[in-house]
Design a protein around this motif. Structure first.
Motif, PDB file in Angstrom:
ATOM      1  N   UNK A 178     -37.153 -42.984  23.237  1.00 34.69           N
ATOM      2  CA  UNK A 178     -37.939 -42.106  22.391  1.00 34.69           C
ATOM      3  C   UNK A 178     -38.184 -40.753  23.004  1.00 34.69           C
ATOM      4  N   UNK A 179     -37.194 -40.217  23.704  1.00 25.62           N
ATOM      5  CA  UNK A 179     -37.335 -38.922  24.342  1.00 25.62           C
ATOM      6  C   UNK A 179     -36.912 -37.794  23.403  1.00 25.62           C
ATOM      7  N   UNK A 180     -37.514 -36.627  23.596  1.00 25.24           N
ATOM      8  CA  UNK A 180     -37.119 -35.423  22.883  1.00 25.24           C
ATOM      9  C   UNK A 180     -35.875 -34.842  23.560  1.00 25.24           C
ATOM     10  N   UNK A 181     -34.943 -34.355  22.714  1.00 28.18           N
ATOM     11  CA  UNK A 181     -33.707 -33.784  23.272  1.00 28.18           C
ATOM     12  C   UNK A 181     -33.576 -32.327  22.826  1.00 28.18           C
ATOM     13  N   UNK A 182     -32.535 -31.962  22.104  1.00 26.65           N
ATOM     14  CA  UNK A 182     -32.224 -30.553  21.863  1.00 26.65           C
ATOM     15  C   UNK A 182     -33.091 -29.922  20.776  1.00 26.65           C
ATOM     16  N   UNK A 183     -33.447 -28.642  20.983  1.00 30.27           N
ATOM     17  CA  UNK A 183     -34.001 -27.794  19.947  1.00 30.27           C
ATOM     18  C   UNK A 183     -33.035 -26.634  19.747  1.00 30.27           C
ATOM     19  N   UNK A 184     -32.777 -26.266  18.485  1.00 34.62           N
ATOM     20  CA  UNK A 184     -31.823 -25.199  18.193  1.00 34.62           C
ATOM     21  C   UNK A 184     -32.251 -24.455  16.942  1.00 34.62           C
ATOM     22  N   UNK A 185     -32.001 -23.149  16.928  1.00 33.98           N
ATOM     23  CA  UNK A 185     -32.285 -22.325  15.768  1.00 33.98           C
ATOM     24  C   UNK A 185     -31.092 -22.309  14.829  1.00 33.98           C
ATOM     25  N   UNK A 186     -31.364 -22.367  13.545  1.00 32.99           N
ATOM     26  CA  UNK A 186     -30.323 -22.129  12.549  1.00 32.99           C
ATOM     27  C   UNK A 186     -29.782 -20.711  12.753  1.00 32.99           C
ATOM     28  N   UNK A 187     -28.466 -20.489  12.587  1.00 32.69           N
ATOM     29  CA  UNK A 187     -27.926 -19.127  12.752  1.00 32.69           C
ATOM     30  C   UNK A 187     -28.622 -18.080  11.882  1.00 32.69           C
ATOM     31  N   UNK A 188     -29.165 -18.502  10.754  1.00 36.53           N
ATOM     32  CA  UNK A 188     -29.905 -17.590   9.888  1.00 36.53           C
ATOM     33  C   UNK A 188     -31.407 -17.706  10.044  1.00 36.53           C
ATOM     34  N   UNK A 189     -31.870 -18.065  11.226  1.00 41.79           N
ATOM     35  CA  UNK A 189     -33.290 -18.336  11.463  1.00 41.79           C
ATOM     36  C   UNK A 189     -34.194 -17.182  11.037  1.00 41.79           C
ATOM     37  N   UNK A 190     -33.783 -15.952  11.300  1.00 42.46           N
ATOM     38  CA  UNK A 190     -34.672 -14.825  10.993  1.00 42.46           C
ATOM     39  C   UNK A 190     -34.937 -14.705   9.500  1.00 42.46           C
ATOM     40  N   UNK A 191     -34.066 -15.283   8.688  1.00 37.37           N
ATOM     41  CA  UNK A 191     -34.268 -15.258   7.239  1.00 37.37           C
ATOM     42  C   UNK A 191     -34.879 -16.545   6.693  1.00 37.37           C
ATOM     43  N   UNK A 192     -34.508 -17.702   7.322  1.00 39.50           N
ATOM     44  CA  UNK A 192     -34.959 -18.981   6.737  1.00 39.50           C
ATOM     45  C   UNK A 192     -35.945 -19.766   7.602  1.00 39.50           C
ATOM     46  N   UNK A 193     -36.074 -19.419   8.881  1.00 38.91           N
ATOM     47  CA  UNK A 193     -37.054 -20.072   9.749  1.00 38.91           C
ATOM     48  C   UNK A 193     -36.733 -21.489  10.172  1.00 38.91           C
ATOM     49  N   UNK A 194     -35.525 -21.993   9.882  1.00 38.23           N
ATOM     50  CA  UNK A 194     -35.219 -23.394  10.195  1.00 38.23           C
ATOM     51  C   UNK A 194     -35.013 -23.596  11.690  1.00 38.23           C
ATOM     52  N   UNK A 195     -35.641 -24.651  12.200  1.00 42.15           N
ATOM     53  CA  UNK A 195     -35.493 -25.097  13.588  1.00 42.15           C
ATOM     54  C   UNK A 195     -35.028 -26.548  13.552  1.00 42.15           C
ATOM     55  N   UNK A 196     -34.012 -26.869  14.340  1.00 41.97           N
ATOM     56  CA  UNK A 196     -33.427 -28.208  14.355  1.00 41.97           C
ATOM     57  C   UNK A 196     -33.855 -28.938  15.623  1.00 41.97           C
TER      58      UNK A 196
END
Length: 523
Positions: free
Chosen positions: A216-234
């Motif tokens: 149950x460990x946390x692994x990768x965080x990544x920004x969507x390539x269009x983050x500045x427009x859509x705010x999605x974080x993976x």
């Protein structure tokens, strides 16, 4: 990297369950290994073979003896490669009093001895993972072949087991710590509280042969390539549950499996979460997240890729089975839909998200914008770390073949045990093999103005070898390799900042930290 027997041991005796009793806030409990009744790790049979056959002439620590030369600390007269050393062992040098061992040792034993010598020369002892090695961050100007640079510390005293960093457009950094979760590092080097409502990271852990492990460990965080427009974080993390499948109910153990979600951060809170991919509960296992892979990458056509490692019941089970997620690189549209052109779409016996299979433990996953290719770095067992060019539907060979060997020195050849017939020509070989294994971790294809002579090169970290490498490929072949930082620390993640600075996430018992490489000539 983990021992080949680790999963069997864990399946029999391991659950990453918290002990009763209150813990101070933010301090993860540590599972007492003795309470797991876990057996000791098997002995290093190759090291024993060296002591029996070679130490009398070359020294117990390869330091040399009156009868023979030192095998580390200097170049070898007849070549430094695995093939060179194996040939020297097999044929000997009668004019210098060294017998050939081919009449008395098998080819596997000879190649294992060669690998052991290379491991010792590299400083990668099998049971030394360098979590508590002396840590000395260089100061002053560091010279390299094409650019001189300095190191600046962004933040220290993080949890000892961080996993991922991601630069934000405003200069802050997203950070994941395996046992704590998601937070933000400010531009002045301060860590926020954990992001409220983000997927849970479990703090209980235990050590096996010096290697911290947990479920149950946390692994990768990544920004969507269009983050500045859509705010999605993976987020890619180990989804842990209790009693949620037959294995968990039968054993009384918690189980976990990779899961990919996306969301947004608003006022310190995780909101708008969408589940993009989740394995069937029957595939959740007691294999710790150390074998989970866990990286994320985006291409320039709206797809997200993520890697799943040997997360099954045993490290060789299910990797070649297209119906399981183990040992696979997955590809989805960035909203979680399965692309129609994925190679196994429409096959009832296959997971439709699979892009490639036959992987062991993919620790790096990156898109090369110059070539529009997806690449991975992958940990082998004892040797056989790889850089792989990921092409749709191809089989990358684990656990049928490897240029490394199992930890006991025996060749990797699980095909017969698994009842799998295969043609080696159908398997995709690595573009670059690393034997002995430095424990490749995260990497980037560098693009930036700060180090222009590195543009297009791979900057890759290692864990066991604790080196930072710069690699140049030409026509999918290794053209050059340089060590930028040597024998320093476990490099867990690498990212390039908005001005071309290189952020490095370090893993160490004294506390994780983030440093950055900046040009020595920056005004």
């Amino acid at each position: 990297m983990i021992r080949s027997l680790i999963c069997a041991l864990l399946a029999a005796a391991c659950a990453a369950n918290s002990f009763a009793g209150a813990q101070p806030e933010g301090v993860p409990p540590v599972v007492d290994l003795r309470k797991l009744n876990m057996p000791d790790a098997p002995p290093d049979l190759v090291a024993r073979l060296y002591q029996r056959e070679c130490a009398v002439c070359h020294g117990e620590a390869l330091q040399g003896a009156p009868q023979g030369t030192a095998l580390k600390g200097a170049g070898l007269l007849h070549g430094n490669s695995s093939d060179d050393i194996a040939k020297s062992i097999a044929e000997g040098f009668s004019d210098r009093g060294m017998p050939g061992f081919s009449p008395t040792l098998s080819e596997t034993q000879i190649r294992s001895l060669a690998l052991y010598i290379l491991e010792q020369r590299q400083g990668t002892n099998l049971e030394d993972f360098r979590y508590n090695a002396p840590l000395d961050i260089p100061t002053g100007v560091i010279e390299s072949e094409r650019h001189n640079f300095n190191i600046e510390t962004v933040i220290d005293e993080l949890d000892p087991l961080p996993f991922s960093i991601e630069p934000l457009p405003d200069g802050r950094l997203l950070l994941t710590e395996k046992r704590r979760g998601l937070s933000i590092i400010s531009t002045d080097g301060k860590q926020s509280a954990l992001i409220r409502g983000a997927p849970k990271a479990y703090g209980d852990s235990f050590n096996f042969v010096g290697q911290p492990m947990g479920l149950g460990w946390m692994m990768e965080v990544a920004l969507h390539p269009g983050y500045e427009n859509n705010g999605w974080i993976y987020l890619h993390y180990g989804d842990r549950c209790s009693g949620c499948n037959h294995l968990s109910r039968q054993s009384g153990q918690d189980v976990s499996m990779n899961k990919l979600v996306r969301g947004r951060i608003r006022n310190g809170e995780w909101v708008d979460q969408e589940v993009l991919w989740q394995a069937r509960r029957e595939h959740y296992s007691v294999m710790p997240e150390i074998g989970a892979g866990g990286r994320i990458a985006f291409d320039n056509e709206g797809h997200v890729y993520f890697g799943v490692g040997i997360k099954g019941p045993l490290e060789h089970i299910g990797i070649q089975d297209l119906s399981t997620p183990y040992g696979k690189i997955m590809r989805l549209h960035d909203d979680g839909r399965v692309p129609d052109d994925n190679p196994f779409v429409g096959r009832p016996d296959a997971e439709s998200a699979i892009w490639t299979y036959g992987h062991r433990n993919p620790q790096g996953l990156e898109f090369n914008p110059a070539t529009s290719e997806i690449w991975s770095s992958e940990m082998g067992p004892r040797g056989g770390d790889e850089f792989n060019l990921l092409e749709p539907g191809l089989n990358y060979g684990w656990p049928l073949v490897s240029l490394g060997v199992n930890y006991n020195g025996k060749p990797v050849a699980w095909g017969r045990a698994l009842g799998i017939d295969f043609d080696p020509s159908d398997l995709k070989p690595p573009v670059v093999d690393f034997t002995p294994a430095p424990a490749l971790s995260s990497f980037v294809f560098y693009q930036g103005d700060m180090f222009p002579e590195w543009n297009g090169d791979i900057i890759v970290g290692t864990l066991r070898a604790s080196d930072l490498l710069r690699i140049r490929l030409t026509k999918h072949q290794l053209a050059h390799q340089e060590t930028l930082l040597e024998d320093m620390v476990r490099f867990r993640d690498i990212e390039v900042g908005p001005t071309g600075e290189i952020y490095l996430l370090l893993e160490h018992d004294s506390g994780g930290r983030i440093i950055k490489l900046i040009s020595a000539f920056r005004q």
